[in-house]
Each structure stands twice: as structure tokens, then as C-alpha cells.
Write a protein that holds these residues in place. Structure first.
Motif, PDB file in Angstrom:
ATOM      1  N   HIS A  46      41.102  36.946  52.188  1.00  0.00           N
ATOM      2  CA  HIS A  46      39.867  37.045  51.234  1.00  0.00           C
ATOM      3  C   HIS A  46      39.643  35.890  50.486  1.00  0.00           C
ATOM      4  O   HIS A  46      38.707  36.004  49.336  1.00  0.00           O
ATOM      5  CB  HIS A  46      40.169  38.341  50.173  1.00  0.00           C
ATOM      6  CG  HIS A  46      40.532  39.490  50.903  1.00  0.00           C
ATOM      7  ND1 HIS A  46      39.407  40.032  51.792  1.00  0.00           N
ATOM      8  CD2 HIS A  46      41.412  40.459  51.172  1.00  0.00           C
ATOM      9  CE1 HIS A  46      39.747  41.253  52.350  1.00  0.00           C
ATOM     10  NE2 HIS A  46      41.150  41.486  51.895  1.00  0.00           N
ATOM     11  N   ARG A  47      40.396  34.844  50.702  1.00  0.00           N
ATOM     12  CA  ARG A  47      40.244  33.541  50.073  1.00  0.00           C
ATOM     13  C   ARG A  47      40.028  33.656  48.419  1.00  0.00           C
ATOM     14  O   ARG A  47      39.117  33.242  47.834  1.00  0.00           O
ATOM     15  CB  ARG A  47      38.652  32.781  50.196  1.00  0.00           C
ATOM     16  CG  ARG A  47      38.744  32.715  52.150  1.00  0.00           C
ATOM     17  CD  ARG A  47      37.542  32.054  52.367  1.00  0.00           C
ATOM     18  NE  ARG A  47      37.734  30.488  52.300  1.00  0.00           N
ATOM     19  CZ  ARG A  47      36.975  29.871  52.380  1.00  0.00           C
ATOM     20  NH1 ARG A  47      35.531  30.044  52.264  1.00  0.00           N
ATOM     21  NH2 ARG A  47      37.088  28.180  52.464  1.00  0.00           N
ATOM     22  N   THR A  48      41.018  34.440  47.832  1.00  0.00           N
ATOM     23  CA  THR A  48      41.013  34.693  46.549  1.00  0.00           C
ATOM     24  C   THR A  48      41.241  33.720  45.567  1.00  0.00           C
ATOM     25  O   THR A  48      42.375  32.787  45.668  1.00  0.00           O
ATOM     26  CB  THR A  48      42.191  36.017  46.217  1.00  0.00           C
ATOM     27  OG1 THR A  48      42.247  37.027  47.324  1.00  0.00           O
ATOM     28  CG2 THR A  48      42.036  36.508  44.967  1.00  0.00           C
ATOM     29  N   VAL A  49      40.503  33.432  44.552  1.00  0.00           N
ATOM     30  CA  VAL A  49      40.479  32.366  43.468  1.00  0.00           C
ATOM     31  C   VAL A  49      40.892  33.034  41.980  1.00  0.00           C
ATOM     32  O   VAL A  49      40.971  32.242  41.163  1.00  0.00           O
ATOM     33  CB  VAL A  49      39.519  31.616  43.457  1.00  0.00           C
ATOM     34  CG1 VAL A  49      39.171  30.793  44.754  1.00  0.00           C
ATOM     35  CG2 VAL A  49      38.082  32.494  43.190  1.00  0.00           C
ATOM     36  N   ASP A  50      40.949  34.204  42.081  1.00  0.00           N
ATOM     37  CA  ASP A  50      41.045  34.823  40.617  1.00  0.00           C
ATOM     38  C   ASP A  50      41.944  35.867  40.831  1.00  0.00           C
ATOM     39  O   ASP A  50      42.358  36.600  41.642  1.00  0.00           O
ATOM     40  CB  ASP A  50      39.683  35.359  40.132  1.00  0.00           C
ATOM     41  CG  ASP A  50      39.169  36.603  41.029  1.00  0.00           C
ATOM     42  OD1 ASP A  50      38.604  37.525  40.349  1.00  0.00           O
ATOM     43  OD2 ASP A  50      39.106  36.259  42.288  1.00  0.00           O
ATOM     44  N   ASP A  51      42.617  36.337  39.631  1.00  0.00           N
ATOM     45  CA  ASP A  51      43.602  37.446  39.411  1.00  0.00           C
ATOM     46  C   ASP A  51      43.262  37.907  37.938  1.00  0.00           C
ATOM     47  O   ASP A  51      42.721  37.639  36.996  1.00  0.00           O
ATOM     48  CB  ASP A  51      44.878  37.090  39.600  1.00  0.00           C
ATOM     49  CG  ASP A  51      45.745  38.431  40.141  1.00  0.00           C
ATOM     50  OD1 ASP A  51      46.629  37.933  41.031  1.00  0.00           O
ATOM     51  OD2 ASP A  51      45.249  39.587  39.708  1.00  0.00           O
ATOM     52  N   THR A  52      44.184  39.100  37.822  1.00  0.00           N
ATOM     53  CA  THR A  52      43.966  39.745  36.230  1.00  0.00           C
ATOM     54  C   THR A  52      44.775  38.973  35.417  1.00  0.00           C
ATOM     55  O   THR A  52      45.799  38.422  35.759  1.00  0.00           O
ATOM     56  CB  THR A  52      44.432  41.215  36.419  1.00  0.00           C
ATOM     57  OG1 THR A  52      45.890  41.172  36.849  1.00  0.00           O
ATOM     58  CG2 THR A  52      43.577  42.177  37.050  1.00  0.00           C
ATOM     59  N   PRO A  53      44.350  39.071  33.952  1.00  0.00           N
ATOM     60  CA  PRO A  53      44.678  38.339  33.230  1.00  0.00           C
ATOM     61  C   PRO A  53      46.141  38.824  32.601  1.00  0.00           C
ATOM     62  O   PRO A  53      46.311  39.933  32.340  1.00  0.00           O
ATOM     63  CB  PRO A  53      43.735  38.280  31.732  1.00  0.00           C
ATOM     64  CG  PRO A  53      43.048  39.179  32.340  1.00  0.00           C
ATOM     65  CD  PRO A  53      43.084  39.669  33.417  1.00  0.00           C
ATOM     66  N   TYR A  54      47.149  38.090  32.417  1.00  0.00           N
ATOM     67  CA  TYR A  54      48.320  38.463  31.783  1.00  0.00           C
ATOM     68  C   TYR A  54      48.123  38.733  30.397  1.00  0.00           C
ATOM     69  O   TYR A  54      47.299  38.170  29.464  1.00  0.00           O
ATOM     70  CB  TYR A  54      49.541  37.149  31.749  1.00  0.00           C
ATOM     71  CG  TYR A  54      50.298  37.355  32.819  1.00  0.00           C
ATOM     72  CD1 TYR A  54      50.310  35.938  33.869  1.00  0.00           C
ATOM     73  CD2 TYR A  54      51.255  38.060  33.465  1.00  0.00           C
ATOM     74  CE1 TYR A  54      51.053  35.987  34.784  1.00  0.00           C
ATOM     75  CE2 TYR A  54      52.060  38.200  34.441  1.00  0.00           C
ATOM     76  CZ  TYR A  54      52.105  36.795  35.425  1.00  0.00           C
ATOM     77  OH  TYR A  54      52.501  36.929  36.443  1.00  0.00           O
ATOM     78  N   GLY A  55      48.603  39.735  29.684  1.00  0.00           N
ATOM     79  CA  GLY A  55      48.298  40.302  28.144  1.00  0.00           C
ATOM     80  C   GLY A  55      47.429  41.157  28.255  1.00  0.00           C
ATOM     81  O   GLY A  55      46.794  41.707  27.463  1.00  0.00           O
TER      82      GLY A  55
END
Ligand SMILES: N#Cc1c(-c2ccc3cc[nH]c3c2)n[nH]c1N
Length: 241
Positions: free
Chosen positions: A47-56
């Protein structure tokens, strides 16, 4: 050596205006070199992923460090013997103003712009690359955009137009807004009369000394009226000269 700009973004098409007009001519005349890169070219998943959910926790997504690490490693080492300044547009950066544009145009020959999106880039990318390269976080001003691409377009134009040979009449640079700390004077062209509005007589006098004095007075008055903050700085600098 032409100023080289590398721009890393997930929206390469956003930078298409760099091909137009002044900047397009600068590229054709070899005054400027622009290379736009798609950050997703440094991803390895389907999916050519560049983002993810924020820690915290918290709203939105954060840009993952790995693609940025691989992209900036490759780009910043792509010119043997040269070291770029990395510029990361961001609302929390130092304000990019005419002095910044002048300084970058005079002192840098290679800028690598890292355009963030979402809630921003993982902080460890700044830590990693500010330890290896000159790195500036710069802001267009105190308002919020959705990403760095618009800022790169503005910064690129402001910097590139100051390069020798970019603007036909370099004398005009000396009298535009923010050069010398004052706003520009009002300008007029034909016809001398238009809908009952007349061009100031002094500009028709042919008396260059009076015209120059009038224009300076207009710059002072406009700056006082519209940007008293700049006027304060102008007075301070003028009194120390
Ligand atoms: N420069 C600048 C900016 C930004 C900006 C820059 C990058 C990103 C990435 C996500 N959101 C962003 C906002 N907002 N306001 C400015 N003056």
C-alpha cells in the motif's frame, strides 16, 4: 553552479507550478535545478504506506520515519562533495521572511525540502538529520496549512527570484516590499486620468530627485500605516546606522 532544489513530497503534482513562468525560465536557462521526488518511492509495502497512528494517542496520523530516512539518506548523498541544507516547512518553524530568502539565495547552493503532511513527520527524523546536515524548520506565517508543498512553492519563488540573472531588471529588487525593511511605494501607469483618479503630479514632473523623495515618503507612510511592526524595526536599524 545553479541552485539545486530537491523536493520530497507525497503529492509531486503539487509542485508542477515550478515548471511555469519565472521558475520554468530559470530552469531552462540553467539558473535553477529542481528535482521532485515521491516519498512513496521509498516504501516497501503493497500500500506504499507513509503514515501511522501517533504514539500517546490523539487525532490524525504521523509520517513514519523509515521512508523519510531512506529518502533523505539517498538524496542528501546523491551529489558527491556537496552538502545540502535540509528545509522542513512547518507551522512551528522560524518565520520565513525576505531576510531568510536573501540569506538562503546568497549562502546555499543545494536545498532539500521535506514536505510533511498529516500531523507532521516523526520527530526522530529531525533528530537524525539535524545531527548530520544543516537543517532548518521554516514557517510561512502564523496560520495553518495542510502540508508543506504550498510553503515550498512560496519559498522557492522568493529565493529563486533573488538569484543573479533571474529578474530582468535587478534594480527593481531594491525597491520592492520588504527590501530595506519598508513596504513598496504605490505605482501608476497610463492613462494619467482614470475614472476621476489622477496620477500624482510629481510622477509627471520628470524631476527625478522629487520623485525619489516622494516614493521614499510613500514607503514610510505605507509601512507606518500597514505594518507598524516593520516601522519599529526600520527605525531601530536606521538609528544604528
Ligand atoms: N511552512 C508552513 C506551514 C504549515 C505546515 C507545513 C507543513 C505541514 C505538514 C502538516 N501540516 C503542515 C503545516 N502550516 N502553516 C505554515 N505556515
Amino acid at each position: 553552479m545553479p541552485l539545486r532544489l530537491d523536493v520530497v513530497t507525497i503529492f509531486p503534482d503539487y509542485l508542477a507550478p515550478l515548471e511555469l513562468s519565472l521558475l520554468g525560465r530559470a530552469r531552462r536557462e540553467g539558473l535553477l535545478e529542481v528535482h521532485v521526488h515521491d516519498l512513496r518511492d521509498w516504501t516497501h509495502d503493497r500500500h506504499r504506506t507513509v503514515d501511522d497512528t501517533p504514539y500517546g494517542g490523539g487525532a490524525g496520523m504521523v509520517m513514519r520515519p523509515e521512508p523519510w530516512g531512506e529518502a533523505l539518506d539517498e538524496i542528501c548523498s546523491s551529489q558527491p562533495g556537496r552538502t545540502p541544507r535540509i528545509v522542513v516547512p512547518g507551522p512551528g518553524g522560524e518565520v520565513f521572511d525576505q531576510a531568510t530568502a536573501s540569506r538562503l539565495a546568497e549562502q546555499e547552493d543545494w536545498l532539500v525540502f521535506a514536505c510533511g503532511r498529516y500531523e507532521g513527520i516523526d520527530e526522530r527524523v529531525y533528530e537524525e538529520f539535524s545531527s548530520r546536515y544543516p537543517l532548518s524548520v521554516l514557517s510561512l506565517g502564523d496560520y495553518v496549512l495542510n502540508g508543506g508543498e504550498v510553503a515550498v512553492l512560496a519559498m522557492t519563488e522568493a529565493i529563486a527570484r533573488l538569484l543573479p540573472g533571474m529578474v530582468g531588471n535587478e534594480a527593481s529588487l531594491a525597491e520592492e516590499s520588504h527590501t530595506g525593511g519598508l513596504l513598496e511605494y504605490p505605482v501608476y501607469t497610463k492613462p494619467a486620468g482614470w475614472r476621476g483618479h489622477e496620477v500624482p503630479e510629481v510622477l509627471l514632473s520628470g524631476h527625478h530627485g522629487r520623485i525619489e523623495a516622494w516614493r521614499h515618503e510613500q514607503r514610510l507612510a505605507r509601512t507606518e500605516q500597514r505594518r507598524p511592526d516593520l516601522m519599529e524595526r526600520y527605525r531601530t536599524i536606521s538609528s544604528s546606522e
